[in-house]
Motif scaffolding. Structure first.
Motif, PDB file in Angstrom:
ATOM      1  N   ARG A  22       0.830  -1.216   0.000  1.00  0.00           N
ATOM      2  CA  ARG A  22       0.000   0.000   0.000  1.00  0.00           C
ATOM      3  C   ARG A  22       0.863   1.265   0.000  1.00  0.00           C
ATOM      4  O   ARG A  22       0.484   2.278  -0.575  1.00  0.00           O
ATOM      5  CB  ARG A  22      -0.944  -0.007   1.211  1.00  0.00           C
ATOM      6  CG  ARG A  22      -1.976  -1.143   1.132  1.00  0.00           C
ATOM      7  CD  ARG A  22      -3.269  -0.800   1.860  1.00  0.00           C
ATOM      8  NE  ARG A  22      -3.081  -0.508   3.272  1.00  0.00           N
ATOM      9  CZ  ARG A  22      -3.021  -1.435   4.223  1.00  0.00           C
ATOM     10  NH1 ARG A  22      -3.139  -2.707   3.920  1.00  0.00           N
ATOM     11  NH2 ARG A  22      -2.858  -1.088   5.480  1.00  0.00           N
ATOM     12  N   ALA A  26       0.104   3.352  -3.099  1.00  0.00           N
ATOM     13  CA  ALA A  26      -0.844   4.407  -2.749  1.00  0.00           C
ATOM     14  C   ALA A  26      -0.282   5.416  -1.754  1.00  0.00           C
ATOM     15  O   ALA A  26      -1.021   6.241  -1.224  1.00  0.00           O
ATOM     16  CB  ALA A  26      -2.131   3.787  -2.189  1.00  0.00           C
ATOM     17  N   ASP A  28       0.413   5.131   1.241  1.00  0.00           N
ATOM     18  CA  ASP A  28      -0.548   5.009   2.332  1.00  0.00           C
ATOM     19  C   ASP A  28       0.138   5.267   3.689  1.00  0.00           C
ATOM     20  O   ASP A  28       0.925   4.449   4.164  1.00  0.00           O
ATOM     21  CB  ASP A  28      -1.142   3.589   2.283  1.00  0.00           C
ATOM     22  CG  ASP A  28      -2.250   3.386   3.312  1.00  0.00           C
ATOM     23  OD1 ASP A  28      -2.211   4.031   4.390  1.00  0.00           O
ATOM     24  OD2 ASP A  28      -3.154   2.570   3.042  1.00  0.00           O
ATOM     25  N   GLU A  30      -1.196   5.439   6.679  1.00  0.00           N
ATOM     26  CA  GLU A  30      -1.654   4.578   7.782  1.00  0.00           C
ATOM     27  C   GLU A  30      -0.904   3.243   7.759  1.00  0.00           C
ATOM     28  O   GLU A  30      -0.507   2.716   8.803  1.00  0.00           O
ATOM     29  CB  GLU A  30      -3.174   4.368   7.685  1.00  0.00           C
ATOM     30  CG  GLU A  30      -3.762   3.514   8.787  1.00  0.00           C
ATOM     31  CD  GLU A  30      -3.318   3.920  10.201  1.00  0.00           C
ATOM     32  OE1 GLU A  30      -3.107   3.019  11.030  1.00  0.00           O
ATOM     33  OE2 GLU A  30      -3.157   5.149  10.466  1.00  0.00           O
TER      34      GLU A  30
END
Lengths: 187, 221
Positions: A22, A26, A28, A30
């Motif tokens: 991720r 992306a 990401d 988190e």
């Protein structure tokens, strides 16, 4: 019953793989935070066990985690678990700090990480890595400590060569499957 | 790539995976691994042990705000994009020197700054660390004895081109001979083409300070 801890481990190994994925695909934050909370304190402890003071270990551990973000595309779940990949980044950071020069790395393989890793190969390798963690935990304490010292960078190569208590034979049999998988993949 | 017979020992490969070899030895191992998939796989497996150690190790609490600090540092930059795949391209730039060695030797074999050491033999030091360990390229004309480049300690000789024979064994491209001061050996380059090898020797025993180590005075008397 005995398999339960290993299964739990492999579940979390998969989670780290997907977190790295991720980050890569992306950005990401988190997913990064999850990896950070698990691995940064381990990297810091790893560097301190190798002799770094807390301040240097903190700084290097942050560098390692930043590298993890920047180089997420180099992570290949068919060849390494997240922990193994992060270990190599931490190890190289330790060497950079000592030498002020880059560690010589083998030539890139003609094939790099694939755009879409093969799920079965990746899962197989992650499960074997989880079993290796379990095997390490089950070694007699003295042997486990020797291996830890060796990888923390707390033993010189001369000490490694001279140390007859280092269970290289045991390690080798434990990693036989991982080895065969890798060799198979390289053919 | 399948003809390599003489590989790197478990001890040295473990030292490489653990990151405790002198730079000159790292260079020799990385060069061998570039030529030997078998040892590369063994090295990756030994790195997996490092991953297991990291996973099992105790933890040390990060400074308050460390996560935010790192996020602030990297969040502005997207993770690097993977390089465009170039299937089938040969990445090696030099037919004799694998990439890690070429980077230390000026880029390619024709850039190597050879110095004669007599008898047609030439050498070029490509790495010498503070720890005293030295990696040098040797050019040995066919049929010539490889000069004694060792004084004491561990030595590794990796063949890059041609071959040498020692004590009934033949060492060709990619093969590694590992010896120490207890081994009396006289490698001789095969008649014919010159033998080019990477010879790595240890310096005097010194405490290699990887990082300041509080424990060192107690452990290494």
């Amino acid at each position: 019953m005995n398999l339960a801890p290993a299964m739990d481990k492999s579940v979390s190994e998969d989670e780290w793989v997907s977190c790295l994925w991720r980050i890569r695909t992306a950005a990401d934050q988190e997913a990064f935070a999850r990896l950070f909370r698990h691995f940064a304190p381990r990297v810091k402890a790893f560097l301190m066990r190798g002799g770094a003071d807390a301040a240097l270990a903190e700084e290097c551990a942050q560098d390692v985690m930043a590298t993890l973000w920047q180089k997420a595309h180099l992570f290949d779940p068919e060849k390494a678990s997240a922990a193994t990949w992060i270990f190599t980044i931490a190890r190289n950071r330790r060497i950079d700090a000592a030498r002020r020069s880059k560690r010589p790395e083998p030539e890139d393989l003609p094939w790099g990480p694939e755009p879409e890793p093969d799920a079965a190969d990746a899962i197989g390798l992650q499960q074997e890595s989880a079993r290796l963690v379990k095997a390490l935990a089950e070694l007699p304490e003295a042997q486990r400590h020797l291996i830890e010292r060796c990888y923390f960078g707390d033993m010189s190569h001369r000490e490694i060569a001279a140390e007859t208590g280092l269970p290289l034979g045991t390690i080798k049999s434990r990693i036989r499957l991982a080895l065969e998988r890798l060799r198979h993949e390289m053919k | 790539m399948t003809t390599i017979k003489h590989h790197i020992s478990d001890e040295i490969l473990t030292g490489y995976a653990a990151g405790v070899l002198p730079e000159a030895f790292d260079l020799a191992v990385a060069t061998h691994l570039s030529l030997c998939d078998e040892c590369r796989a063994r090295a990756m497996a030994l790195e997996a042990v490092g991953g297991a150690v990291l996973e099992e190790t105790e933890t040390a609490e990060m400074a308050p705000g460390a996560l935010d600090a790192v996020l602030a540092r990297v969040a502005g930059t997207a993770p690097e994009a993977p390089p465009a795949a170039q299937p089938g391209t040969v990445r090696r730039k030099d037919s004799v020197l694998p990439m890690p060695l070429a980077e230390y030797a000026g880029g390619s074999l024709d850039k190597v700054a050879w110095r004669s050491v007599g008898g047609g033999v030439m050498q070029a030091v490509v790495a010498r660390g503070d720890d005293g360990a030295t990696a040098r390229l040797l050019y040995i004309p066919g049929g010539t004895e490889v000069p004694d480049h060792s004084h004491h300690g561990l030595e590794m000789t990796l063949v890059l081109d041609g071959a040498f024979c020692d004590r009934g064994q033949r060492y060709g491209r990619g093969d590694v001979q590992i010896a120490d001061e207890t081994v009396d050996h006289t490698p001789v380059a095969e008649p014919g083409a010159a033998c080019i090898c990477l010879a790595v020797t240890e310096g005097r025993l010194k405490f290699s300070g990887l990082l300041p180590r509080l424990a060192q005075p107690f452990l290494r008397i």
